[in-house]
Design a protein around this motif. Structure first.
Motif, PDB file in Angstrom:
ATOM      1  N   GLN A   2       1.993 -33.094  11.260  1.00 56.83           N
ATOM      2  CA  GLN A   2       2.415 -32.263  12.394  1.00 56.83           C
ATOM      3  C   GLN A   2       3.359 -31.178  11.908  1.00 56.83           C
ATOM      4  O   GLN A   2       4.043 -31.331  10.896  1.00 56.83           O
ATOM      5  CB  GLN A   2       3.109 -33.104  13.460  1.00 56.83           C
ATOM      6  N   ASN A  44       6.419 -28.342  13.310  1.00 59.12           N
ATOM      7  CA  ASN A  44       7.390 -28.027  14.357  1.00 59.12           C
ATOM      8  C   ASN A  44       8.077 -26.717  13.978  1.00 59.12           C
ATOM      9  O   ASN A  44       8.805 -26.656  12.986  1.00 59.12           O
ATOM     10  CB  ASN A  44       8.413 -29.155  14.487  1.00 59.12           C
ATOM     11  N   LEU A  66       7.681 -25.550  19.306  1.00 61.33           N
ATOM     12  CA  LEU A  66       6.431 -26.235  19.602  1.00 61.33           C
ATOM     13  C   LEU A  66       6.107 -27.228  18.496  1.00 61.33           C
ATOM     14  O   LEU A  66       6.270 -26.936  17.312  1.00 61.33           O
ATOM     15  CB  LEU A  66       5.305 -25.203  19.729  1.00 61.33           C
ATOM     16  N   GLN A 106       2.900 -29.353  17.043  1.00 59.34           N
ATOM     17  CA  GLN A 106       1.453 -29.422  17.145  1.00 59.34           C
ATOM     18  C   GLN A 106       0.850 -30.009  15.882  1.00 59.34           C
ATOM     19  O   GLN A 106       1.514 -30.136  14.853  1.00 59.34           O
ATOM     20  CB  GLN A 106       0.863 -28.038  17.409  1.00 59.34           C
ATOM     21  N   ASN A 107      -0.452 -30.350  15.972  1.00 59.42           N
ATOM     22  CA  ASN A 107      -1.156 -30.908  14.828  1.00 59.42           C
ATOM     23  C   ASN A 107      -1.297 -29.858  13.726  1.00 59.42           C
ATOM     24  O   ASN A 107      -1.560 -28.687  13.992  1.00 59.42           O
ATOM     25  CB  ASN A 107      -2.547 -31.392  15.243  1.00 59.42           C
ATOM     26  N   TYR A 142      -9.291 -29.007  14.056  1.00 59.91           N
ATOM     27  CA  TYR A 142      -8.611 -28.741  15.323  1.00 59.91           C
ATOM     28  C   TYR A 142      -8.658 -27.247  15.644  1.00 59.91           C
ATOM     29  O   TYR A 142      -8.699 -26.403  14.742  1.00 59.91           O
ATOM     30  CB  TYR A 142      -7.152 -29.204  15.261  1.00 59.91           C
ATOM     31  N   ARG A 173      -7.397 -24.163  18.972  1.00 57.55           N
ATOM     32  CA  ARG A 173      -6.688 -23.860  20.220  1.00 57.55           C
ATOM     33  C   ARG A 173      -7.696 -23.402  21.266  1.00 57.55           C
ATOM     34  O   ARG A 173      -8.355 -22.370  21.088  1.00 57.55           O
ATOM     35  CB  ARG A 173      -5.638 -22.777  19.993  1.00 57.55           C
ATOM     36  N   GLU A 194      -4.425 -21.689  24.494  1.00 54.22           N
ATOM     37  CA  GLU A 194      -3.465 -22.782  24.618  1.00 54.22           C
ATOM     38  C   GLU A 194      -2.465 -22.702  23.454  1.00 54.22           C
ATOM     39  O   GLU A 194      -2.832 -22.333  22.345  1.00 54.22           O
ATOM     40  CB  GLU A 194      -4.180 -24.131  24.569  1.00 54.22           C
ATOM     41  N   PRO A 195      -1.211 -23.030  23.689  1.00 54.79           N
ATOM     42  CA  PRO A 195      -0.226 -22.945  22.597  1.00 54.79           C
ATOM     43  C   PRO A 195      -0.464 -23.970  21.492  1.00 54.79           C
ATOM     44  O   PRO A 195      -0.071 -23.751  20.349  1.00 54.79           O
ATOM     45  CB  PRO A 195       1.106 -23.187  23.311  1.00 54.79           C
ATOM     46  N   ARG A 196      -1.096 -25.090  21.816  1.00 54.58           N
ATOM     47  CA  ARG A 196      -1.308 -26.150  20.830  1.00 54.58           C
ATOM     48  C   ARG A 196      -2.782 -26.253  20.436  1.00 54.58           C
ATOM     49  O   ARG A 196      -3.676 -26.047  21.272  1.00 54.58           O
ATOM     50  CB  ARG A 196      -0.852 -27.507  21.380  1.00 54.58           C
ATOM     51  N   ASN A 211      -5.031 -28.633  20.258  1.00 55.46           N
ATOM     52  CA  ASN A 211      -5.130 -30.012  20.733  1.00 55.46           C
ATOM     53  C   ASN A 211      -6.562 -30.488  20.927  1.00 55.46           C
ATOM     54  O   ASN A 211      -6.790 -31.570  21.469  1.00 55.46           O
ATOM     55  CB  ASN A 211      -4.353 -30.176  22.042  1.00 55.46           C
TER      56      ASN A 211
END
Length: 703
Positions: free
Chosen positions: A566, A568, A572, A574-575, A608, A610, A629-631, A633
């Motif tokens: 992850q 940071n 935020l 996220q993966n 992955y 966004r 999307e911000p992440r 996911n």
């Protein structure tokens, strides 16, 4: 000095045919885990005498009197041994030093990198050549190990969920920046700068890399070039996409010099794979260089490696705002020099490295033109005060400078040539000094302990940085099973376009347990690490399980792993793009009468991405503006790829041999999704794929 017992493993693989009998084998020093060269092997009845090569290998051919026979094994400083050879496939022989000989022991230790006492994985020449996925490329072979997170198909290695930029490549302990050819984007040909013909061994440290290596942080690949030239030779390589030559015009004992050159081209490959390579208008690459090793009678040693390279590459660039050609050109030069002096209980080594490059790439309203220069020098002293104790200390200096000019879109969603862009230039540089001390000690027969300390200084740092490392290895019950626990805190510099040079602080804890038998090996690894910089903070954790089995005419390996990571950035979490929740790797090789077959496969979770939320049309800029999307996911569909290679070795004489091969990448021609792209108005989404099926044919001629 105590009389030392050294176990030499000699593995015999008899091969029978109607025409003749042959014997293959290897000679290994089991205590130091190093192959021994120049070991004399003599078959009494057949009256044949040969020496083991730099990889410890030997082969007797044309046994006119067949078997049984008696093999005489001898090497200076050790007692001779007579071995009866019948139909046995494996034999283990215990030899003792003929008399106390400190220099003989130091020679063995000095030829082995100190870091090898705690290496995670070791790859030799055959591991690269016989790997269907590696395409005879050393870094692709590293990428096929379970310690590498298989997030893409390139040779840019992510070790256990880390940023590939943090993976350092070393040639003879000298850091090599940008070790990957840009033509890797075509998934064709060789990606590594270092030719496989020049490599002796590759040591892999996916976690807790040796502290004596300059600017190492999360993971490294340590490459050692050849230290033995058996005889003058010539090798030619011709295939659909490459021609190459490796020429050794002179060799004497261990001394020798080799020259090499390669040229990659696209017309033939595109002709045989028109649909798979439709997005590649052209690509080409030329490289040439030299590899040499010299040793004097008073044990001065000199290793030289030089490389010059020119790359040109073009591909179809597809973006909702613009479709066009992405052009790339790059020239580079690499030079490494290692000079060492072997003493009775020590070895001095001076190291120098140079890397310079000039690059230009462009598409739409984007253009990037960097010029870089890296200088490295170091001096270290390796001490052998006792049989079970090794110490290494030294000083290293690295100077890196990049002069670049970049034009980038004002809006990251608009690559049209006429659209607004930002133009700026900079010439960041960094100077780094390191003092290190590393020690490996065998406290008992079942326990080894390693400790490392490093002092780092740089004008970009506010104060001195001290890093440290601990390695331990316990042998459980017997020498076939051991566990390795390591912990380290390290710091390294990294160049980024966002912040120029930044510092990355990493802390890692890893645990491995390995069991080795004559024909089988299994291992389990687990790890946890953190990486902090001025851009973001990352953490990664995971585990891997490996199993390999050797049979008379086949070899099989399987690996299962899970790498979680992850990022940071302060706002935020996220993966990471390099997170692979699950993956399965397989590698099998079969040797049959008429050909050899190698098949490799990988199954993993999808990448992955966004997801798109919406898009709105801007009348001012006359373009659709997306909102994501911000992440990241969501993930794409699982990735599955199978590669196969059929090869045949033809011995025309004792000096001349042919190797022909047929390689098929992505045998199933599966659509493996790489990313999500969109139409110009973002109303339609479509997947972009990794490389489709590629057929590759070639041969190598050696004499």
């Amino acid at each position: 000095m105590k009389r030392i017992s050294i176990l030499l493993h000699i593995i015999f693989l008899p091969i029978y045919s109607k025409a003749q009998t042959s014997i293959k084998g290897k000679v290994m020093d089991a205590y130091h885990q190093v192959y021994l060269e120049n070991v004399s092997l003599y078959l009494v009845q057949n009256k044949l005498n040969i020496l083991s090569d730099s990889s410890g290998s030997f082969q007797f051919q044309k046994l006119t009197k067949g078997l049984p026979d008696t093999l005489l094994v001898s090497i200076m400083g050790y007692k001779k041994l007579h071995i009866p050879i019948t139909d046995s496939r494996f034999q283990y022989i215990l030899l003792q030093l003929d008399k106390p000989n400190a220099l003989a022991e130091v020679k063995v230790k000095a030829n082995v990198p100190m870091s090898e006492d705690f290496v995670n994985h070791k790859i030799n020449f055959l591991d690269v050549v016989l790997n269907a996925s590696s395409k005879a490329d050393p870094l692709l072979a590293v990428q096929s190990t379970t310690a590498a997170s298989p997030y893409n198909e390139s040779a840019s290695i992510s070790f256990r969920g880390s940023n590939p930029q943090l993976t350092q490549i070393y040639v003879n302990d000298i850091p090599i920046p940008e070790p990957i050819k840009f033509t890797q984007m075509s998934s064709i040909g060789t990606f590594s700068l270092i030719p496989i013909n020049t490599i002796k061994d590759l040591l892999i440290f996916p976690s807790n890399p040796p502290i004596e290596l300059m600017n190492a942080s999360t993971g490294v690949v340590q490459i050692q070039t050849n230290e033995s030239f058996n005889k003058p030779s010539l090798e030619l390589d011709v295939s659909l996409g490459q021609t190459g030559i490796y020429w050794t015009p002179w060799s004497k004992e261990k001394n020798g010099i080799s020259f090499f050159g390669h040229h990659q081209f696209s017309p033939l490959l595109k002709f045989f794979n028109p649909s798979s390579l439709s997005n590649l208008p052209h690509f080409s690459e030329s490289d040439w260089g030299m590899n040499a090793y010299f040793q004097t009678k008073n044990l001065w040693r000199l290793k030289l490696f030089s490389l010059f390279m020119n790359e040109k590459y073009a591909s179809q660039f597809k973006h909702p705002s613009f479709e066009g050609i992405f052009d790339y050109q790059k020239n580079r030069h690499i030079q490494t020099i290692n000079l060492s002096k072997l003493l009775e209980h020590a070895q001095w080594t001076f190291k120098f490295g140079l890397h310079e490059s000039a690059q230009r790439d462009s598409t739409g309203n984007y253009a990037y033109q960097p010029k870089s220069l890296h200088l490295f020098c170091g001096i270290d002293l390796q001490l052998f005060p006792m049989e079970k104790w090794t110490i290494k200390l030294g000083y290293q200096w690295l100077q890196a400078k990049i002069n670049y000019q970049i034009q980038k879109p004002f809006f990251n969603f608009d690559y049209r040539p006429q659209s607004p862009s930002i133009l700026f230039s900079n010439n960041p540089s960094i100077s780094q000094h390191e003092l290190f001390l590393s020690s490996n000690y065998e406290l008992a027969k079942q326990f080894r302990f390693g400790l490392g300390l490093k002092l780092i200084d740089s004008p970009q740092l506010n104060h001195f940085q001290i890093t440290h490392q601990i390695h331990t290895r316990w042998y459980i019950r017997d020498s076939n099973t051991y566990t390795h626990v390591a912990w380290s805190k390290q710091i390294a510099s990294l160049f980024t376009l966002e912040k120029d040079y930044i510092w990355v602080n990493s802390q890692q804890l890893s645990w491995d347990i390995i069991h080795e038998q004559e024909l089988a090996k299994w291992g389990f690894s687990a790890y946890y690490k953190t990486e902090k910089s001025t851009i973001n903070t990352g953490q990664a954790w995971g585990a891997e399980i490996n199993y390999s089995l050797l049979q008379p005419k086949s070899k099989h390996e399987i690996g299962i792993g899970s790498h979680w990571s992850q990022l940071n950035d302060g706002n935020l979490i996220q993966n990471s793009p390099y997170q692979i929740p699950y993956f399965l790797r397989t590698q099998s090789q079969w040797k049959w009468k008429y050909f050899d077959l190698s098949i490799s496969g990988i199954l993993r979770s999808g990448n992955y991405f966004r997801p798109l939320i919406s898009s709105t049309y801007s009348t001012e800029w006359q373009i659709y503006i997306p909102q994501f999307e911000p992440r990241a996911n969501q993930s794409l569909s699982p990735y599955l790829r199978i590669d196969a290679m059929i090869s045949k070795i033809i011995h025309q004489s004792e000096r001349v041999s042919w190797i022909t091969y047929l390689s098929i990448g992505n045998v199933l021609n599966r659509d493996n999704a790489k990313s999500i792209n969109y139409s110009w108005d973002y109303q339609q989404a479509f997947q972009e794929y990794f490389q489709k099926r590629i057929i590759y044919i070639g041969f190598q001629l050696r004499w």
